[in-house]
Scaffold this active site. Sequence first.
Site, PDB file in Angstrom:
ATOM      1  N   ASP A 102       0.820  -1.215   0.000  1.00 13.60           N
ATOM      2  CA  ASP A 102       0.000   0.000   0.000  1.00 13.60           C
ATOM      3  C   ASP A 102       0.851   1.260   0.000  1.00 13.60           C
ATOM      4  O   ASP A 102       0.330   2.366  -0.170  1.00 13.60           O
ATOM      5  CB  ASP A 102      -0.980   0.008   1.182  1.00 13.60           C
ATOM      6  CG  ASP A 102      -0.291  -0.041   2.540  1.00 13.60           C
ATOM      7  OD1 ASP A 102       0.655   0.739   2.769  1.00 13.60           O
ATOM      8  OD2 ASP A 102      -0.705  -0.850   3.392  1.00 13.60           O
ATOM      9  N   ASP A 153       8.965 -11.841  -5.340  1.00 12.13           N
ATOM     10  CA  ASP A 153       8.965 -12.640  -4.117  1.00 12.13           C
ATOM     11  C   ASP A 153       9.965 -12.056  -3.131  1.00 12.13           C
ATOM     12  O   ASP A 153      11.176 -12.044  -3.382  1.00 12.13           O
ATOM     13  CB  ASP A 153       9.337 -14.077  -4.492  1.00 12.13           C
ATOM     14  CG  ASP A 153       9.370 -15.017  -3.303  1.00 12.13           C
ATOM     15  OD1 ASP A 153       9.204 -14.553  -2.156  1.00 12.13           O
ATOM     16  OD2 ASP A 153       9.553 -16.233  -3.521  1.00 12.13           O
ATOM     17  N   ASP A 172       6.819  -5.560   6.266  1.00 20.89           N
ATOM     18  CA  ASP A 172       5.460  -5.019   6.368  1.00 20.89           C
ATOM     19  C   ASP A 172       4.538  -5.988   5.641  1.00 20.89           C
ATOM     20  O   ASP A 172       4.151  -5.778   4.496  1.00 20.89           O
ATOM     21  CB  ASP A 172       5.430  -3.625   5.734  1.00 20.89           C
ATOM     22  CG  ASP A 172       4.053  -2.987   5.774  1.00 20.89           C
ATOM     23  OD1 ASP A 172       3.111  -3.620   6.271  1.00 20.89           O
ATOM     24  OD2 ASP A 172       3.918  -1.837   5.293  1.00 20.89           O
TER      25      ASP A 172
END
Length: 295
Positions: A102, A153, A172
């Site tokens: 985000d 990844d 995160d």
Amino acid sequence: MFAAYGYEIAETAMSEPTWQYENFEHTGSAIGYRVTRKLDEVQSPFQKIEIFETTDWGNLMLIDGAVMLTTRDNFLYHEMMSHPALFTHPDPKRVVIIGGGDCGTLREVLKHKGVESATQCDIDEQVTRMAEKWFPELCDSNGDKRAELLFDDGVAYMKNCPEGSVDIVIVDSTDPVGPAEGLFNKAFYESCFRALKDDGILVQQSESPLALLDLIRSMRAEMGKAGFTSFKTLPFPQPCYPTGWWSCTLARKSGGFEFREQAARESGIRTKYYSADIHRGALATPPFVAEALDA
């Protein structure tokens, strides 16, 4: 249409506000938001991402039915995932964020003028694209020349990271299931340990200290097996997550957690929750947490 995957995008209006609930079986509790419409939805190759409009909390993002963030309270998480570590490290220049799609944590990291580069590596590009569309304020720093956004990844990225090349690694991630499962074990922490410089810091979101102390204890044990020598779990409020009380855990290759308090007070960085006083208070471990973690 989402060009990459061909999924129809449509706003779904509701005749009147309804409630969107997330039940937490492991805590015997739930949280709900009053929503007026579904704004967006996409099924990526990894997970289902939904965006709702709420009456009081701004926009709401769910991933596979789990609340990820709201407009109203995301600053609590993003600020505590970044500033405590950056004001503990003596001179952070190179930061890696694993997950963080985000982009809120990236934004906070890049408020530090001394940071020369910040790489964000999230496996799911669609999380970032949805954030850019529905949480644009979190993506203000995506175009910063110091920012690098990778969609890959994170486990593999850290495994291939050059030895001793990073000052801070911020994990995160979502809960330790699905795409994030590989971010909570000794092998991943060994990669982080190797990539960090001798005074490096690893920080990872570590769930609720009220309900998931066993997970925090397990994380710290795995970090220890990987070579980290000292740990500090910092609690903070987070209304949209189970129990409303969350934490991040810091791990160091050597040394303790000396807070650069004067630098924090004089930084001029604008925040909504984090401050030097909040940082100082978060270093005080509640007795029941200290007892459980032998802190």
